[in-house]
Write an enzyme that holds these catalytic residues in place. Structure first.
Site, PDB file in Angstrom:
ATOM      1  N   SER A 149      16.631  -9.004   0.603  1.00  0.00           N
ATOM      2  CA  SER A 149      15.861  -9.941   0.244  1.00  0.00           C
ATOM      3  C   SER A 149      16.477 -11.234  -0.380  1.00  0.00           C
ATOM      4  CB  SER A 149      14.922  -9.309  -0.754  1.00  0.00           C
ATOM      5  OG  SER A 149      13.708 -10.222  -1.208  1.00  0.00           O
ATOM      6  N   GLU A 167       2.775 -24.298   4.770  1.00  0.00           N
ATOM      7  CA  GLU A 167       3.031 -25.746   5.072  1.00  0.00           C
ATOM      8  C   GLU A 167       4.431 -25.803   5.412  1.00  0.00           C
ATOM      9  OE1 GLU A 167       2.060 -27.046   0.864  1.00  0.00           O
ATOM     10  OE2 GLU A 167       0.187 -27.768   1.685  1.00  0.00           O
ATOM     11  N   HIS A 191      11.647 -10.832   4.497  1.00  0.00           N
ATOM     12  CA  HIS A 191      10.374 -10.653   4.348  1.00  0.00           C
ATOM     13  C   HIS A 191       9.438 -11.186   5.258  1.00  0.00           C
ATOM     14  CE1 HIS A 191      10.489  -8.618   0.492  1.00  0.00           C
ATOM     15  NE2 HIS A 191      11.359  -9.380   0.216  1.00  0.00           N
TER      16      HIS A 191
END
Length: 301
Positions: A149, A167, A191
């Protein structure tokens, strides 16, 4: 270019550790993935200098819940027969200069960065002797650096640290800063599939087409050897975005807050055992020939 003797393993998060919870950004919502004995943590130990007898140091700096994460990693590695597990609970730059900690990473066979906030990693370790020792050992020793991660996102020279998925292709929403610098010429996002982060990687690559974008899904990772040969490990998927043949983009013309257009980015998808050569920009896909007890067995394409 000097070829590193060490190995770098970057993981997309939610790595299955064979326990009730996973050390991931949202640890209260674990993602159960049926991959452990033949999975990523097992591969880290297989690649380490002394296998189950290796000395492993887990760095929990990125996490907001280091005590819980520490317990899970100790339990998971113990389950694999690894008993020399220590936790480096580094929370400040002062902690990073602790002589005891510096000595421990000089003696470790594996250093693993947990998940959390990658900006904490760059801000706390950037410019320190601690990071310098890690880089020297990665270059000169049979040494494994692993990160999941945030630990993976921070591994490269350039790091994506901010930008919402919906966005991401609006100019100014994706933020990039310096990472820990174990590998050059790549962006790493994590992820990736589960959180729909393709836009972040497209934007990052369009802003610098010479840098390969790597999107790591959950329980997916890359084993990087000789600084350039990447092998997919784990049960998840890895997305590569190659911008070297990009024809055009308006990213440098539009105002902040305007949408971005990009023409002709190349996308690859990797799964377990596939390999990608960063120097030759070549993907070697291996096909599944059978599945035994949930383990994928592949052969050359």
């Amino acid at each position: 270019m000097t070829v590193p003797k060490g190995k770098l393993i970057i993981i997309g998060g939610a790595v299955d550790m064979g326990s009730n919870i996973s050390a991931q950004e949202n640890i209260l919502q674990p993602n159960y993935i049926k991959f452990f004995e033949q999975g990523i943590l097992k591969r880290i130990i297989t690649e380490s200098a002394h296998h189950e007898a290796s000395k492993v140091e887990v760095i929990t700096t990125a996490s907001q819940i280091p005590e819980l994460v520490s317990t899970e990693y100790i339990s998971a590695f113990n389950h694999l027969g690894v008993n020399h597990i220590n936790i480096l609970d580094i929370r400040t730059r002062e902690d990073a200069s602790n002589p005891e900690y510096l000595q421990r990473i000089r003696k470790a066979d594996v250093v693993m960065f947990s998940g959390g906030d990658q900006l904490r990693l760059s801000a706390i370790f950037g410019g320190t002797e601690f990071l310098q020792i890690l880089k020297q050992r990665y270059q000169k020793d049979n040494f494994v650096i692993a990160g999941t991660s945030a630990g993976a996102a921070a591994a490269a020279t350039h790091m994506i640290y901010r930008g919402s998925s919906n966005e991401a292709l609006i100019k100014g929403h994706v933020q990039i800063t310096a990472g820990l610098g174990f590998i050059d010429s790549v962006f790493v996002d994590t992820h990736f599939v589960q959180r729909g982060r393709i836009g972040r990687l497209l934007y990052a690559v369009a802003s610098n087409p010479g840098i390969l974008g790597i999107g790591l899904g959950e329980d997916a990772g890359l084993l990087i050897t000789e600084g350039s040969m990447m092998e997919a490990i784990g049960s998840g998927l890895i997305i590569l975005v190659d911008g070297r043949n990009m024809v055009e983009t308006n990213i440098y013309d539009v105002e902040i807050g305007a949408p971005v257009s990009i023409e002709n980015l190349k996308v690859h998808v990797m799964s377990i055992y596939d390999k990608y050569d960063l120097l030759q920009h070549k993907l070697l896909i291996k096909k599944v020939v059978k599945v035994e007890n949930g383990v994928f067995i592949k052969a050359d394409k």
